[in-house]
Design a protein around this motif. Structure first.
Motif, PDB file in Angstrom:
ATOM      1  N   GLY A  81      -8.164   0.320  14.049  1.00  0.00           N
ATOM      2  CA  GLY A  81      -9.529   0.260  14.649  1.00  0.00           C
ATOM      3  C   GLY A  81     -10.665  -0.235  13.764  1.00  0.00           C
ATOM      4  N   ASP A  82     -10.668   0.337  12.521  1.00  0.00           N
ATOM      5  CA  ASP A  82     -11.730  -0.317  11.657  1.00  0.00           C
ATOM      6  C   ASP A  82     -11.434  -1.867  11.568  1.00  0.00           C
ATOM      7  OD1 ASP A  82     -12.717   2.327  11.289  1.00  0.00           O
ATOM      8  OD2 ASP A  82     -12.072   2.485   9.337  1.00  0.00           O
ATOM      9  N   ALA A  83     -10.312  -2.363  11.368  1.00  0.00           N
ATOM     10  CA  ALA A  83     -10.087  -3.568  11.276  1.00  0.00           C
ATOM     11  C   ALA A  83     -10.580  -4.482  12.245  1.00  0.00           C
ATOM     12  CB  ALA A  83      -8.440  -3.707  10.763  1.00  0.00           C
ATOM     13  N   LEU A  84     -10.145  -4.024  13.410  1.00  0.00           N
ATOM     14  CA  LEU A  84     -10.838  -4.690  14.741  1.00  0.00           C
ATOM     15  C   LEU A  84     -12.361  -4.777  14.795  1.00  0.00           C
ATOM     16  CD1 LEU A  84      -8.031  -3.297  17.188  1.00  0.00           C
ATOM     17  CD2 LEU A  84      -8.298  -5.787  16.534  1.00  0.00           C
ATOM     18  N   ALA A  85     -12.691  -3.472  14.395  1.00  0.00           N
ATOM     19  CA  ALA A  85     -14.152  -3.579  14.502  1.00  0.00           C
ATOM     20  C   ALA A  85     -14.799  -4.621  13.479  1.00  0.00           C
ATOM     21  CB  ALA A  85     -14.874  -2.142  14.255  1.00  0.00           C
ATOM     22  N   ASN A  86     -14.113  -4.772  12.273  1.00  0.00           N
ATOM     23  CA  ASN A  86     -14.548  -5.753  11.382  1.00  0.00           C
ATOM     24  C   ASN A  86     -14.190  -7.158  11.658  1.00  0.00           C
ATOM     25  OD1 ASN A  86     -15.977  -3.486  10.129  1.00  0.00           O
ATOM     26  ND2 ASN A  86     -14.172  -3.094   8.803  1.00  0.00           N
ATOM     27  N   GLY A  87     -13.574  -7.520  12.668  1.00  0.00           N
ATOM     28  CA  GLY A  87     -13.253  -8.980  13.163  1.00  0.00           C
ATOM     29  C   GLY A  87     -12.008  -9.457  12.379  1.00  0.00           C
ATOM     30  N   THR A  88     -11.075  -8.571  12.269  1.00  0.00           N
ATOM     31  CA  THR A  88      -9.787  -8.996  11.630  1.00  0.00           C
ATOM     32  C   THR A  88      -9.193 -10.286  12.186  1.00  0.00           C
ATOM     33  OG1 THR A  88      -7.427  -8.721  11.186  1.00  0.00           O
ATOM     34  CG2 THR A  88      -8.665  -7.357  12.943  1.00  0.00           C
TER      35      THR A  88
END
Lengths: 593, 593
Positions: A540-547
């Protein structure tokens, strides 16, 4: 023939995105940058796929052969062992002074999964040696270490564990193998040991047996058991090989699986042995090997589930059979691939969601070991001690079920040896048995580990779950609903089970032990639920950070949601069973069965 | 070597105390007095224990051998087959005009469990013949019946079923085997069939293959499939054997288990075949065999669970290891027997409570078949049609798990082939696959059988459960609490699952099919719960009536209480999974796995 592709990307994700190992503050972990671990795993993956996996079916088909006291391993095993040795893989996490690379245990575990997934029977030769070397490292004299470790770390010599005798497995107090003290401080060992993996073979210049035996005149039962080093060839003062010792392989067992590993009856006939550690403290020394071995076996359960899953997935994508009930997905072909069918999906998702969370669980466990050993963290030591039976028992029970499910996807072709799917099942079966049958793991968990140090470690586990939930709740409704709420419910079931044991086990210990296997599984599900929640948070964090790799993280989330929705609710069933206590379990007299 | 003791007493109990067969009003059942069935079962038990069981390990070890087109069965199989034939066991429930004894199917099933439990691989030669003969009986012309049945009923000739081809198993519409019509009304069959059990062997004078094939120029797909009789040797008008037909065994498969049965690749090269039943209606004719075969396979699951359990029980009583945590039970011995340990008890009770209820389930199912066939009862026919996938899928999935549990009780010794416990597991594995893999059974249940005849049969099942509860409630608090309440709860779960499928499956059939395996298991548990409630009622009555065998009936009640308390609650988990629908199951695109 089955393929094996090392799960390098997934392992890297767990190490770096989920466990954040470089920031874990564990000595040695600061070297574990993603680029470095990636390079190591990439190489390990290559040798797994290219060297070990192609020999897996060969080992199964040929097995080992005993002729005139010599055991011949399957074609290709010797060459492969040389490649593993020359690549430095055998001493990955062993001390540099004995020729190892002293990398953290977590990296050894990640590599171990790959080797085991590619060829479990082969990898056991190295695994047993690692366990024996660890015991000598922990309990040996300086002389013993200098004599044996350099050549065991390199696997020039291999090692074994000798516990079981024909009439005693779990209950080692019944042991009959004797050790007679000699004037020179050595002992003469006599007796028979069975089920000795890698007890005799043709891939090493010497075999260092660690043997449990009772010193004549010592205390009765388990308190009179000592551990001995019994080399196949005696070692001279200058390190050269001396006379053949009085130990020989009397027979090879025919087994359901792991045919490529020699399972030996070992006869000790006045063999020269050297005390390892203290007199009558053999069990303590042996447990150094056993605990490590139990984690290694849990890892095998996961590794074979992963290997079988990869092939089931390929088959489900390629095999055309039937049509998607909601409309053809391969309208130009004669039929749709199996993977369109919901029940095939269910099975694949069972397997995938288990393997990925199991991998996170075993790697997290390995970091606890590193924390305990390298940072002297007693809490980590206590926690991994609690979790060891869960890792061993749950990952091997479930791992086996997953190989059965993978085999099932092949239909009739899965029953035919040619497909290789039967071998995964037959090989995985042993992991539920050796290093303490899973019922014994459950007994260890409920009868010993739960109450260890006043229940401190299980409370620490609950706190860890609670803190995770508290720290991450309220930021994302979907995350709370899909991951934290189910984890909370499952953890509550685990606590309720623990509470039941405390209250009812006091009245009658059978009330606790009758639920021991259910408790082990309940605990295992909560651990995998925690792993999925941690992975969901990381993704979720990775997606939020625009992975840049959104598809990978979306897939993680979807797989995790499956586990939380479909597998984690098993905790309620286990709790319900536990809370019925011993009444119905123990109702019959033994003669009335 | 494992022992096998036929469960004669338990079978008699189910037939007479639980099912009350002599009062069932089914034609032929009035002959089935306890004395008569007891004598038959006693004899069947003897041949099982004395003739078939001793060959079980032999068959596993030797397997079948193909040499110059001839398949050699394991040592002793031929002699044993002669004994089975001369005892009249092969035609037990076949019509008298073809040399059978026309006993009810329920008795054939009871005997079949014993034979299969003693030696599954061996019994399959006879079982396949029975299936093929049943299809000829149902669909053959008078001439075909007269030509083939007398010698198939006696097993002088054996039979096979030929469905699978390399590229098609479940999806028979993909079939490529061709049938070319000839001027004389026969056909020429060409193609390759695989996984043909008993396809070639040395125990019969002729082998009558029933072969699915497509008549050239017929409809596409499954609608163009016809069934043919293809004898290994052509049969002359006078019944003597004529020329060798164009069919040959091309290869024997190496399998995980059932090594004593020859699993053949069969090559048809312009072989002479005779249409059985109507053109393009082959599937209908084949299903006569399939449905019977599916019940027979469910029976195998149960039979192997029983056989493995018997040996696990012996071992648990004899093997001394550890002490009862509440105090030594064998204080004069070096340790207590395994059976004192609660987790060993749990496992034994799992096995025992499954085997006994499974037996009741399969025998009840057999009475439904008799009712349908002998009394023309369409409701019974509909009900057994609904229950067939449950019997096949649930009894084989669970039966396999029970063999794994039995093997586990042996610890390391269970993994060694010498103990014979591995064979039970390896043999039982096939039952989850053949005659329609269990995922296909679940699909058949949810996708077809539930809604059959407007859902009439599943409603009838619910009514049956309800009536049983209503008729027996309020007479005994303990019976209500221990049996009826859990049965009611489980049945409610089943109804809720059915309701979910109706509502959500309408929106998207995947919502139903994603829960199909869970539904099959949910249904199976309710059936075994019903069986336990019926057995508890019967045993409660016997005790109230002052039976002379109180210990037997008390044991039944205790075993039933275990099932209701520990196994039946699984229905809630299956329902919970079902109610999550297809969302998490189908979330991933096939390429994202």
């Amino acid at each position: 023939m089955p393929r094996y592709t090392a799960p390098t990307k997934d392992t890297q994700y767990i190490l770096h995105d989920v466990l954040n190992i470089t920031e874990a503050g564990i000595p040695g972990y600061d070297e574990l940058e993603a680029e470095f671990t990636g390079a190591v795993l990439e190489e390990a993956g290559k040798i797994s796929s290219d060297v070990l996996a192609p020999l897996n079916a060969v080992g199964d088909r040929q097995g080992c052969v005993l002729e005139n006291g010599v055991v011949r391993t399957p074609d290709g095993f010797r060459d492969a062992f040389e490649q593993v040795k020359s690549g430095g893989w055998t001493g990955l996490d062993m001390p540099e002074e004995y020729g190892g690379q002293y990398m953290p245990y977590v990296l050894g575990t990640a590599v171990g999964e790959m080797f085991s997934g590619a060829n479990q029977a082969f990898t056991m030769y190295q695994g047993l040696t690692h366990g024996a070397a660890s015991a000598i490292l922990a309990h040996g004299s300086d002389e013993q270490k200098d004599t044996y470790l350099p050549r065991m770390v390199s696997c020039e010599w291999t090692g074994t564990m000798n516990l079981t005798e024909p009439h005693c497995g779990t209950d080692l107090g019944l042991m009959r193998t004797k050790a007679e003290p000699q004037d020179d401080g050595s002992y003469r060992i006599s007796g028979q040991k069975i089920f000795i993996s890698a007890g005799e073979h043709d891939m090493a210049g010497n075999i260092i047996h660690l043997v449990l035996a009772k010193i004549a005149g010592g205390p009765e039962g388990i308190k009179g058991v000592s551990l001995f080093i019994v080399p196949k060839f005696l070692v001279n003062g200058d390190g050269s090989l001396g006379a053949r010792n009085g130990v020989a392989c009397g027979n090879l067992e025919e087994k359901m699986g792991i045919h490529g590993n020699s399972t030996c009856v070992m006869n000790y006939d006045g063999a020269v042995g050297y005390l390892l550690g203290e007199e009558h403290k053999g069990m303590r020394a042996m447990f150094t090997m056993m605990n490590e071995a139990r984690l290694g076996v849990g890892m095998q359960g996961l590794a074979l589930a992963e290997a079988a899953y990869q092939n089931a997935l390929d088959y489900a994508r390629e095999r055309l059979q039937g049509r998607d009930v909601t409309g053809a997905k391969n309208p130009d072909g004669p039929a749709d691939p199996l993977i369109v069918h919901p029940d095939i999906r269910r099975s694949l998702m069972d397997q995938k969601s288990f393997a990925e969370a199991g991998r996170a669980f075993i790697l997290w466990g390995a970091t606890l070991i590193d924390r305990a050993h390298r940072a002297g963290d007693k809490d980590a030591d206590g926690l991994i001690s609690l979790l060891t039976p869960v890792i061993k028992g749950f990952l091997t029970d479930q791992g086996y079920d997953m190989t059965v499910q993978a085999q099932q996807i092949y239909g009739g072709h899965g029953y035919i040896e040619e497909s290789g799917m039967s071998q995964f099942t037959r090989d995985a079966r042993i992991a539920m048995i050796y290093e303490g049958a899973n019922g014994v793991q459950a007994l260890d968990l409920v009868g010993r580990k739960l109450a260890q140090d006043g229940g401190k470690h299980v409370m620490a586990f609950f706190d860890l779950v609670k803190s995770f939930i508290k720290d991450n709740a309220g930021q994302d409704d979907a995350f709370d609903r899909d991951f934290l709420d189910p984890l909370k419910a499952a953890s509550k079931d685990l606590q309720a089970a623990g509470m039941y044991f405390m209250q009812q086990g006091m009245k009658n210990p059978h009330n606790a032990l009758a639920g021991s296997t259910d408790f082990l599984h309940l605990f295992g599900h909560v651990c995998l639920g925690l792993m999925w929640a941690r992975m969901a948070k990381a993704s979720g964090d990775a997606l939020a950070n625009g992975t840049s790799d959104a598809a990978f993280h979306e897939t993680k989330l979807a797989t995790g949601r499956y586990y939380m929705a479909r597998q984690l609710p098993a905790t309620a069933l286990h709790l319900a069973r536990i809370q019925t206590g011993a009444d119905t379990v123990m109702a019959l007299d033994a003669e009335n069965f």
